[in-house]
Scaffold this active site. Structure first.
Site, PDB file in Angstrom:
ATOM      1  N   ASP A 189      -2.247  -1.717   6.701  1.00 39.44           N
ATOM      2  CA  ASP A 189      -2.632  -1.473   7.859  1.00 39.44           C
ATOM      3  C   ASP A 189      -2.883  -3.096   8.567  1.00 39.44           C
ATOM      4  O   ASP A 189      -3.373  -2.738   9.438  1.00 39.44           O
ATOM      5  CB  ASP A 189      -3.330  -0.905   7.708  1.00 39.44           C
ATOM      6  CG  ASP A 189      -4.830  -0.785   6.546  1.00 39.44           C
ATOM      7  OD1 ASP A 189      -5.657  -1.731   6.247  1.00 39.44           O
ATOM      8  OD2 ASP A 189      -5.454   0.458   6.179  1.00 39.44           O
ATOM      9  N   ASP A 247      -7.142  -3.476   4.294  1.00 36.79           N
ATOM     10  CA  ASP A 247      -7.462  -3.924   3.514  1.00 36.79           C
ATOM     11  C   ASP A 247      -7.012  -6.121   3.396  1.00 36.79           C
ATOM     12  O   ASP A 247      -5.899  -7.055   3.046  1.00 36.79           O
ATOM     13  CB  ASP A 247      -5.354  -3.861   2.867  1.00 36.79           C
ATOM     14  CG  ASP A 247      -5.350  -2.595   2.035  1.00 36.79           C
ATOM     15  OD1 ASP A 247      -6.309  -2.182   1.820  1.00 36.79           O
ATOM     16  OD2 ASP A 247      -4.268  -2.126   2.508  1.00 36.79           O
ATOM     17  N   ASP A 260       1.206  -0.955  -0.189  1.00 38.63           N
ATOM     18  CA  ASP A 260      -0.026  -0.066  -0.220  1.00 38.63           C
ATOM     19  C   ASP A 260       0.723   1.664  -0.315  1.00 38.63           C
ATOM     20  O   ASP A 260       2.389   1.225   0.179  1.00 38.63           O
ATOM     21  CB  ASP A 260      -0.643  -0.121   1.418  1.00 38.63           C
ATOM     22  CG  ASP A 260      -1.501   0.622   1.216  1.00 38.63           C
ATOM     23  OD1 ASP A 260      -2.426   1.196   0.284  1.00 38.63           O
ATOM     24  OD2 ASP A 260      -2.595   1.508   2.642  1.00 38.63           O
TER      25      ASP A 260
END
Length: 655
Positions: free
Chosen positions: A549, A553, A357
């Site tokens: 995180d 996700d 991410d």
């Protein structure tokens, strides 16, 4: 064979046996070697060794007439009992537990057999060296376990709380939420809380592996295990003792050994099949030659069978392999990386793709104003004040960034008809004129003409209109983490491909990816889009680690081979959902975790090859009568010690 190198269940029936929590004698280290000094552990072996040495001297050099017959037998029995009795006892206990073919039984048969054919010194020597090896195994496993506990179990038993402004010392587990802790310089915090003092610096090494002081200000969260460095501080307790982040982390690491790597599981199954086969082969070596050898001597063939039994003990495998994995988990913990099980160490070692991410992983996750571009006809200061007041009605990170840039909110400015337009921004009336703050979709919605192309600007844009006129824009950006570039360089050195997936606008994602040299980058993604991208990578039969995180996700984390969570200290859910938790938000710990996995796997396979090769050679020599008990001792205890020393190496490595 499993129980010969595992612990007995304790407290709950569901607790799995695993050698990392116990020694080679089936004892629990918390009540065994951890409570004894090295001298106490080696004392039986020292007594046995001295008696054996005197016996060999009397046998071969002094040769007194009285050292014969029953005197000689009793002497060697006295040398045998200190080291042999515990093993004989364990052999009986393992049989009663249903584990007939344990290493204890093998050693008992071999040494009692040596006494039966008159090889007293060799019988004592085999048991002596075996016991010394077991003590080294105890110490090594105990040390690995103690290292992890000392790194993480930083919770003080007592804390000082303020009651009616008077300090009182109480047990940490008795403190309730809402009570105030007084923390002096040098003291460790016992519970999670919120800082009431204006400012304080803390050593967070117990939680993050970072020794650099972390300065907290009033209202910041402080966690159990942090050490106050300078001034007396006050903290209001926000979490119970058992629910603190440190408690969860400690529990996570202690339970990590329950998740076994495929190599460990295979070795356990192998040992359970291998050991009885070896016992029956030893019986065959002793008895079958009677039918094929003309000058068959029972004593000679029994000796060969006994040598074969000693060599065959799979101790080096069933002890050093779990110890290697346990050492890998400990090495991770020491560097602020929590790995939930040895199975994930194996997966990390084989990672070919790291999918990450953007926000909070490779960037700080803290937005800052980069540029304020207003048309000259507007007073920049006045517009910023109005925007700041309007944004104070939002909790979005963008609003926080504008507030940090513009300063304190000017409450003299009166807003009317404040309205949030989902997916667009905010609208209000100021001095009878309309104020719009949001994205360019908001400008289009209210037919505000603007003369710029938003797609050409890399950063996140906040467009502003006042009195039906386009004022200009503010750019907001998330700064790249200091060690992000080092992370990508190290991943490339490990031949790991990198991909960035983000819900942020594509131009921003591409800019960050290009800046760092990330190979593939995709922006404007919804959660289901991220899942599809990871599926595409996995379709190529390549192992994937997803870094994010661990909460937003979740679908991607579940799909990936190993989920790595950044900022585990900030989220209880992250600690529970991710397979690996990086505690200090540093992306450079991603290649470090992969490297720990690779080094652990390398050490485990070195031990497997060493044990099989040496034992295979000496087994053949033993069956052919070319190896004595002394070679057998090396093949068993010697190889086990070498394997243990090799496994312990990972705890001293720098990554």
């Amino acid at each position: 064979m499993e129980e010969c190198c595992s612990t007995k269940p304790k407290k709950t029936e569901t607790k799995k046996h695993n050698h990392a929590e116990g020694d080679g004698h089936g004892h629990d280290h918390s009540h065994g070697s951890e409570d004894k000094t090295a001298f106490q552990l080696f004392l039986p072996a020292v007594v046995s060794f001295l008696l054996l040495l005197i016996g060999i001297t009397l046998d071969n050099y002094i040769k007194p007439e009285w050292f014969q017959g029953w005197v000689r037998i009793i002497w060697y029995l006295a040398a045998y009992i200190p080291v042999g009795l515990p093993v004989l006892k364990e052999a009986v206990e393992s049989i009663t537990r249903g584990d007939v073919f344990s290493e204890f039984l093998l050693m008992s048969i071999a040494t009692i057999g040596a006494f039966a054919i008159g090889e007293y010194p060799e019988g004592v020597a085999v048991m002596l060296f075996y016991s010394v090896g077991e003590v080294f195994q105890e110490l090594a496993v105990s040390r690995a376990k103690r290292n992890i506990k000392s790194l993480l179990d930083q919770r003080p038993d007592e804390v000082t709380i303020l009651k009616n402004n008077q300090p009182q010392t109480v047990k940490a587990e008795k403190v309730s939420i809402g009570e105030i802790i007084q923390l002096k310089p040098g003291e460790k915090l016992g519970l999670d809380g919120e800082l009431l003092s204006e400012k304080a610096s803390f050593n967070t090494a117990a939680l993050t592996g970072e020794s650099k002081p972390d300065t907290k200000t009033k209202g910041d969260t402080v966690l159990a295990g942090m050490i106050n460095l300078n001034t007396v501080s006050q903290i209001i307790v926000t979490t119970g003792y058992e629910d603190s982040k440190l408690s969860k982390i400690l529990e996570l690491v202690q339970n990590a050994t329950a998740q076994k790597a495929p190599t460990e599981l295979f070795i356990r199954k192998f040992a359970k099949v291998y050991t009885p086969i070896v016992v029956f082969l030893a019986i065959g070596i002793c008895l079958l030659p009677y039918f094929f050898v003309s000058d068959y001597q029972f004593r000679d063939w029994l000796y060969r069978a006994l040598v074969f039994l000693v060599i065959s003990c799979p101790c080096a495998l069933v002890i050093s392999i779990p110890l290697g994995y346990f050492g890998g988990i400990g090495a991770g913990s020491r560097n602020g990386i929590l790995i939930k099980g040895s199975n994930f160490l194996d997966v990390l070692a084989n990672i070919k793709n790291v999918v990450m991410d953007k926000t909070g992983t490779m960037t700080e996750g803290v937005f800052k104003v980069q540029e304020v571009a207003f048309k000259n006809e507007f007073n920049k200061e006045d517009i910023l004040k109005m925007v700041n007041v309007l944004e104070s009605h939002s909790t979005h990170p963008v609003a926080t960034a504008i507030h940090n840039y513009a300063g304190e909110v000017d409450h003299s400015i009166q807003l009317e008809n404040v309205e949030e337009i989902p997916g667009h921004g905010l609208k209000a009336t100021v001095n009878g004129k309309e104020l719009l703050v949001g994205n360019f979709k908001l400008m289009d919605k209210f037919a505000i003409n603007y003369d710029i192309k938003p797609e050409n600007i890399v950063y996140t844009l906040i467009a502003i209109a006042y009195d039906k006129k386009f004022v200009g824009y503010i750019t907001i950006a998330d700064s790249i983490k200091k060690d992000a570039q080092l992370t990508i360089n190290k991943l490339k050195a490990l031949n790991v491909k990198t991909t960035m997936l983000s819900g942020d606008k594509s131009s921003v994602v591409k800019y960050v990816a290009d800046s760092l040299g990330i190979q593939n980058a995709y922006g404007d993604l919804l959660p289901e889009d991220k899942v599809n991208k990871v599926k595409e990578i996995k379709a190529k039969n390549e192992t994937v680690a997803f870094v994010g995180d661990g909460v937003n996700d979740a679908p991607v984390v579940a799909l990936s081979d190993v989920g790595i969570a950044m900022g585990g200290l900030g989220s209880d859910a992250t600690i529970e959902t991710a397979d690996v938790v990086i505690q200090d938000d540093m992306p450079s710990k991603i290649p470090m975790a992969i490297n720990i996995g690779k080094q652990t796997k390398k050490i485990v396979w070195q031990n497997i090859i060493l044990a099989f090769v040496v034992k295979g050679i000496v087994l053949i020599l033993g069956a052919g009568g070319l190896a004595t008990m002394w070679e057998a001792v090396f093949a068993d205890v010697g190889v086990a010690l070498l394997a243990i020393l090799n496994a312990v190496r990972i705890q001293r490595m720098r990554f």
